[in-house]
Design an enzyme around this catalytic site. Sequence first.
Site, PDB file in Angstrom:
ATOM      1  N   THR A   1       0.805  -1.286  -0.130  1.00 25.41           N
ATOM      2  CA  THR A   1      -0.077   0.121  -0.028  1.00 25.41           C
ATOM      3  C   THR A   1       0.986   1.172  -0.135  1.00 25.41           C
ATOM      4  O   THR A   1       0.420   2.339  -0.096  1.00 25.41           O
ATOM      5  CB  THR A   1      -0.757   0.070   1.228  1.00 25.41           C
ATOM      6  OG1 THR A   1      -0.093   0.083   2.214  1.00 25.41           O
ATOM      7  CG2 THR A   1      -2.061  -1.042   1.211  1.00 25.41           C
ATOM      8  N   LYS A   2       2.171   0.983   0.041  1.00 27.69           N
ATOM      9  CA  LYS A   2       3.133   2.360   0.095  1.00 27.69           C
ATOM     10  C   LYS A   2       3.508   2.823  -1.158  1.00 27.69           C
ATOM     11  O   LYS A   2       3.331   2.080  -2.121  1.00 27.69           O
ATOM     12  CB  LYS A   2       4.247   1.932   1.312  1.00 27.69           C
ATOM     13  CG  LYS A   2       3.872   1.565   2.543  1.00 27.69           C
ATOM     14  CD  LYS A   2       3.029   2.478   3.197  1.00 27.69           C
ATOM     15  CE  LYS A   2       2.757   2.186   4.857  1.00 27.69           C
ATOM     16  NZ  LYS A   2       1.804   1.133   4.834  1.00 27.69           N
ATOM     17  N   ASN A   3       3.931   3.932  -1.237  1.00 29.03           N
ATOM     18  CA  ASN A   3       4.425   4.633  -2.471  1.00 29.03           C
ATOM     19  C   ASN A   3       5.563   3.726  -3.242  1.00 29.03           C
ATOM     20  O   ASN A   3       5.512   3.357  -4.278  1.00 29.03           O
ATOM     21  CB  ASN A   3       4.815   5.995  -2.115  1.00 29.03           C
ATOM     22  CG  ASN A   3       4.229   7.102  -1.740  1.00 29.03           C
ATOM     23  OD1 ASN A   3       3.221   6.802  -0.810  1.00 29.03           O
ATOM     24  ND2 ASN A   3       4.351   8.395  -1.899  1.00 29.03           N
TER      25      ASN A   3
END
Length: 377
Positions: free
Chosen positions: A189-191
């Site tokens: 879910t992170k960049n």
Amino acid sequence: MSTISIPFNSPYSTGNEWHYIQDAYKEGKLAADGKYTSKCQEFFEKKYGFGKVYLTHSCTHALEMAALLMDLKPEDEVIVPSYTYVSTANAFALRGCKIVFVDSLPDYPGIDPNLLPQLINDKTRAIIAVHYGGLACDMEQIMAITRKHKLFLVEDAAAAINGFYIDPNKKRQPLGTFGHFATFSFHETKNISCGEGGMLVVNDPEFISKADEVWNRGTNRKAFNAGNKNKYEWVSLGSAFAPSEINAAWLWAQLEQIETIQQNRKVIWLWLKNNLPNLLEEYEIEWMKIPSHAEHNYHLFYGLVKNFKQRDELIKILKQKGILAVFHYQGLHTSPYYLSLENPIQKLVQAEKYSDRLIRFPLFANLNTEDLSQRMQ
């Protein structure tokens, strides 16, 4: 049952991930601490000026590593924001520490520094500053407090890679360079992602030698391999914190294109900022504010609805349109586990507000904003 056409998140692929994984295989090194681990760690140290970097299986593991390095004991107290992911508290609860929760700010889910002095006593050992959604906490205030009381400062920067703090003189400094320790996540879910992954930043040189041991299952493996020890021995507490080269190879492909990924996310974030208020005007949503001391990294886009009933209704309506929006953390001070320890019931007004009213909208690097707009009509 509706079909989700626009997910909350979709992991980004540069196209080189499989190439580097195959290269790691050809190198004959798929376990931890190989070529791609070194490349990733050096990248972060050079680009952001971090201290010593250790890739980990997750941000959770990085926090647990930090707790071990601080040699926390059951009598110690650690101040943690209530409005955060459970790992922020779990890492220190596992050491037997007493978790002392602090509330958020009225206009930003991050920690309220003004509440910290009244929570500090002679048992307090550390403050955990969570840069919520990649948005910087007020580091000037927090660092002044930790220095005054001689406390450890840990930055939980799980979502904050490429986020910056802007000091009163307008100087920008990367998040993760302030604390004795800082932790980051590379969850899908992170960049920047490798499925599951994280890293610990050790900014205090005093802890680097110990961190080498803790990262290597509590052994002197690094010193032994360097020829500085004549025996490979168990010398401290530790664990299998280092991820495999498969994860590191995938991560390296992402890091090569970090600027492209960030630019894509910026374009999407600005579209959301400029269009969602009109598309959802009837809900009278309070849209996220960027603190003046924060240069954010376009990790998330959120709004505050009137109450949890309206939040759940809006999530349901969007889902019927094929759009997955979600609420976020539930205040840890109200959690069943925390209360099962016979802790007193607290009223943390702001944490409870965000728990009930905050809604996160889809944001990822290849989000189709035209499709999103049409579905919201």
